[in-house]
Design an enzyme around this catalytic site. Structure first.
Site, PDB file in Angstrom:
ATOM      1  N   HIS A   3       0.828  -1.210   0.088  1.00 57.98           N
ATOM      2  CA  HIS A   3      -0.050  -0.019   0.009  1.00 57.98           C
ATOM      3  C   HIS A   3       0.890   1.113  -0.004  1.00 57.98           C
ATOM      4  O   HIS A   3       2.013   1.271   0.437  1.00 57.98           O
ATOM      5  CB  HIS A   3      -0.728   0.078   1.144  1.00 57.98           C
ATOM      6  CG  HIS A   3      -0.111  -0.085   2.524  1.00 57.98           C
ATOM      7  ND1 HIS A   3       0.422   1.275   3.091  1.00 57.98           N
ATOM      8  CD2 HIS A   3       0.400  -1.135   3.423  1.00 57.98           C
ATOM      9  CE1 HIS A   3       0.979   0.897   4.413  1.00 57.98           C
ATOM     10  NE2 HIS A   3       0.878  -0.632   4.388  1.00 57.98           N
ATOM     11  N   GLU A  33      -1.662  -7.175   7.085  1.00 56.88           N
ATOM     12  CA  GLU A  33      -0.221  -6.868   7.831  1.00 56.88           C
ATOM     13  C   GLU A  33      -0.228  -7.769   9.103  1.00 56.88           C
ATOM     14  O   GLU A  33      -1.138  -8.144  10.027  1.00 56.88           O
ATOM     15  CB  GLU A  33      -0.172  -5.511   8.182  1.00 56.88           C
ATOM     16  CG  GLU A  33       1.032  -4.979   8.713  1.00 56.88           C
ATOM     17  CD  GLU A  33       2.400  -5.306   8.087  1.00 56.88           C
ATOM     18  OE1 GLU A  33       2.825  -6.621   7.765  1.00 56.88           O
ATOM     19  OE2 GLU A  33       3.087  -4.447   7.500  1.00 56.88           O
ATOM     20  N   ARG A  57      -6.093   0.747   3.838  1.00 60.68           N
ATOM     21  CA  ARG A  57      -4.638   1.385   3.082  1.00 60.68           C
ATOM     22  C   ARG A  57      -4.348   0.597   1.883  1.00 60.68           C
ATOM     23  O   ARG A  57      -4.122   0.900   0.721  1.00 60.68           O
ATOM     24  CB  ARG A  57      -3.763   1.579   3.986  1.00 60.68           C
ATOM     25  CG  ARG A  57      -3.206   0.156   4.775  1.00 60.68           C
ATOM     26  CD  ARG A  57      -2.193   0.836   5.966  1.00 60.68           C
ATOM     27  NE  ARG A  57      -1.475  -0.458   6.567  1.00 60.68           N
ATOM     28  CZ  ARG A  57      -1.970  -0.875   7.631  1.00 60.68           C
ATOM     29  NH1 ARG A  57      -3.209  -0.598   8.020  1.00 60.68           N
ATOM     30  NH2 ARG A  57      -1.533  -1.940   8.358  1.00 60.68           N
ATOM     31  N   HIS A  90       0.676  -5.714   2.306  1.00 60.80           N
ATOM     32  CA  HIS A  90       1.275  -4.886   3.329  1.00 60.80           C
ATOM     33  C   HIS A  90       2.952  -5.723   3.225  1.00 60.80           C
ATOM     34  O   HIS A  90       3.124  -6.707   2.807  1.00 60.80           O
ATOM     35  CB  HIS A  90       0.757  -5.293   4.737  1.00 60.80           C
ATOM     36  CG  HIS A  90      -0.758  -4.845   4.740  1.00 60.80           C
ATOM     37  ND1 HIS A  90      -1.146  -3.520   5.222  1.00 60.80           N
ATOM     38  CD2 HIS A  90      -1.743  -5.563   4.164  1.00 60.80           C
ATOM     39  CE1 HIS A  90      -2.326  -3.498   5.023  1.00 60.80           C
ATOM     40  NE2 HIS A  90      -2.813  -4.770   4.352  1.00 60.80           N
TER      41      HIS A  90
END
Length: 243
Positions: free
Chosen positions: A9, A87, A60, A182
């Site tokens: 992201h 993440e 994100r 991520h």
């Protein structure tokens, strides 16, 4: 030739503030939006046509995927969101400033938490505002499955079964795939497809909003080439050993 695009992201607000983010659902900065738009320009310039996209439950990464697909005029492709691509969960470190955490616990300890393969951070307390059970997006997931503090090893154990079961079949069928995720969930995928040893994988960085284009032989996961599309912000990649 089959093409896989991995993109971390764009810059998030907590990236900017140098805070441990993990499962916390923070948005993109203006710079992060611009990085996603630039990613689309790079992909469009090479005429890449995607077949399917995957992303996490975190905005994100979702917004980065949306902006990229909008920029290449391919918003019609099927997109799957799954929390298993989230993440790494930073446990009790979530929300803390990284430098302040170094000042408190020492550089060596924070380096171990951030860059070791199998040492998790302190687990997050159930009373914390950042505990995943307090986030409605995870209400359909059994509480015992939700992480409360993960090492990179634990993140790999979460991400890779999903990657192998749900994404690899698309690649082996010849589909061009984009994964917007991520730094650590992408490390897990990088470790798998490049066969990176445990002690080496923490050292590979994913720059924000810079597409990693991986070319594969049709019907296989054999990599013929890999490069960051924005060369000015490229990071080191593993050797392409399975050409």
């Amino acid at each position: 030739m089959t093409q896989l695009i991995l993109i971390r992201h764009g810059q998030s607000q907590w990236n900017l503030e140098n805070r441990f983010t993990g499962f916390h659902d923070i948005g993109l900065t203006e710079k992060g939006v611009a990085e996603a738009i630039k990613a689309a320009e790079l992909i469009k310039a090479e005429g890449i046509m995607l077949d399917v996209g995957f992303t996490s439950f975190q905005k994100r990464a979702i917004k980065t995927l949306w902006l990229t697909l909008e920029g290449i005029d391919q918003m019609y492709i099927p997109v799957t969101k799954n929390w298993l691509l989230n993440e790494r969960h930073y446990g009790a470190l979530t929300g803390l400033n990284k430098q302040e955490t170094r000042d408190k616990h020492g550089d060596e300890q924070v380096h171990i938490w951030r860059r070791s393969f199998d040492v998790p951070p302190p687990q997050i307390d159930e009373t914390s505002e950042f505990h995943p059970s307090k986030d409605p997006k995870y209400k359909h997931i059994a509480p015992e499955l939700l992480p409360t503090g993960e090492s990179l090893k634990m993140t790999c154990e979460r991400v890779l079964p999903y990657f192998n079961d749900q994404i690899v079949p698309h690649l082996k069928a010849g589909s061009n795939v984009m994964i917007s995720a991520h730094g650590n969930s992408l490390r897990a995928i990088l470790k798998s497809i490049f066969d990176v040893p445990d002690d080496k994988i923490p050292g590979f960085e994913f720059p924000t909003g810079n597409p990693l284009l991986i070319d594969m032989k049709p019907g296989t996961l054999d990599i013929t080439s890999a490069r960051y599309m924005d060369e000015s912000r490229a990071k080191e990649l593993p050797d392409v050993a399975n050409v």
